[in-house]
Design a protein around this motif. Structure first.
Motif, short mmCIF file in Angstrom:
data_model
loop_
_atom_site.label_atom_id
_atom_site.label_comp_id
_atom_site.label_asym_id
_atom_site.label_seq_id
_atom_site.Cartn_x
_atom_site.Cartn_y
_atom_site.Cartn_z
N ALA A 104 -31.28 -2.83 159.74
CA ALA A 104 -30.96 -3.82 158.63
C ALA A 104 -30.06 -4.77 159.26
O ALA A 104 -28.96 -4.66 159.59
N PHE A 124 -35.75 -4.24 158.89
CA PHE A 124 -35.66 -5.08 157.72
C PHE A 124 -34.62 -6.34 157.86
O PHE A 124 -33.71 -5.97 158.60
N GLU A 182 -40.21 -6.42 157.98
CA GLU A 182 -40.15 -7.05 156.36
C GLU A 182 -38.85 -8.03 155.82
O GLU A 182 -37.83 -7.55 156.65
N THR A 184 -36.24 -9.09 153.26
CA THR A 184 -35.68 -8.67 151.89
C THR A 184 -34.54 -9.22 151.65
O THR A 184 -33.62 -9.25 152.74
N PRO A 187 -31.30 -5.97 153.03
CA PRO A 187 -32.07 -5.04 153.92
C PRO A 187 -31.38 -3.69 154.13
O PRO A 187 -32.12 -2.64 154.34
N ALA A 190 -32.91 -1.91 151.44
CA ALA A 190 -34.44 -1.44 151.69
C ALA A 190 -34.48 -0.30 152.78
O ALA A 190 -35.25 0.69 152.66
#
Length: 246
Positions: A104, A124, A182, A184, A187, A190
């Motif tokens: 993250a 993420f 991705e 986001t 993170p 996610a």
């Protein structure tokens, strides 16, 4: 380095927030120790890798790391039984784990910090995250397994472009070229949601998938087929034994 276990998850955080988690030799050794502790904990189903403070990591703290040249030389020598030195193992130890590692990322993710993130299985990134293969600014090349990770994620032209220029790129660009999985707004959330989804699957199949791709991704088709068979047969036998007991 901060490591905590929470149920079936392990949380690993780079923990030098006042320096944007600038990496020291002690932090690299801490990452290796954390990976070994996680490997010994059979309850862990996923690892979430983060950075405390304003950034994931700004990369190697060059001034601090180079203050002891003898320590640098020692850390640069690979251990023959694993084929990596301290700098490389701080990243590749996450690839060796049987469980998925989810990074993250927020703030700066530069240099060695980026190479640590690239060693995760999934990344993420927050919209404000910034990425750079920063080593060229110091007259260096990425040497913490970055070349191996980049070769699996992006084309050689993009890898050379980022490495030769040391440009800082934003999260959207990083996602477009495959540096991150991705973008986001949260993170960490996610990463935790993905950990929950993976935990609902067979841990043997998850470990097998990671091992299969790690051993075959850049191999020939013939080698890949052999690894597929070697990975799948124990899973089929386990499934059959379970069915026979019902």
């Amino acid at each position: 380095m901060a490591l905590r276990f929470d149920g079936d998850r392990a949380y690993v955080a780079l923990d030098r927030p006042g320096k944007h988690n600038g990496l020291t030799l002690e932090m690299l050794s801490g990452l290796i120790d954390a990976a070994h502790d996680i490997a010994a904990n059979k309850d862990v189903r996923a690892v979430i890798l983060t950075g405390n403070g304003p950034s994931f990591s700004s990369g190697l703290d060059v001034a601090k790391a180079t203050s002891d040249l003898l320590a640098i030389v020692r850390a640069f020598v690979p251990l023959p039984w694993r084929g990596t030195n301290t700098f490389q193992e701080a990243c590749w130890a996450w690839r060796r784990l049987r469980v998925p590692v989810i990074a993250a990322v927020h703030g700066r993710c530069f240099g060695g910090g980026l190479q640590i993130a690239l060693a995760a299985d999934v990344r993420f990134a927050a919209p404000d995250a910034e990425f750079s293969i920063m080593e060229a600014k110091h007259g260096l090349v990425p040497d913490m397994t970055g070349a191996a990770s980049l070769s699996q994620l992006i084309g050689i032209d993009k890898a050379l472009l980022l490495t030769m220029t040391a440009d800082v790129v934003d999260a959207d660009y990083a996602a477009r070229i495959g540096l991150v999985t991705e973008v986001t707004a949260d993170p960490l959330a996610a990463a935790e949601q993905l950990a929950d989804r993976i935990a609902a699957r067979s841990p043997h199949a998850v470990a097998g998938a990671k091992r299969l791709f790690d051993r075959s991704w850049a191999a020939s088709a013939r080698r890949t087929f052999a690894v597929e068979r070697a990975t799948q047969l124990p899973l089929i036998l386990r499934l059959a034994r379970g069915a026979s007991k019902q």
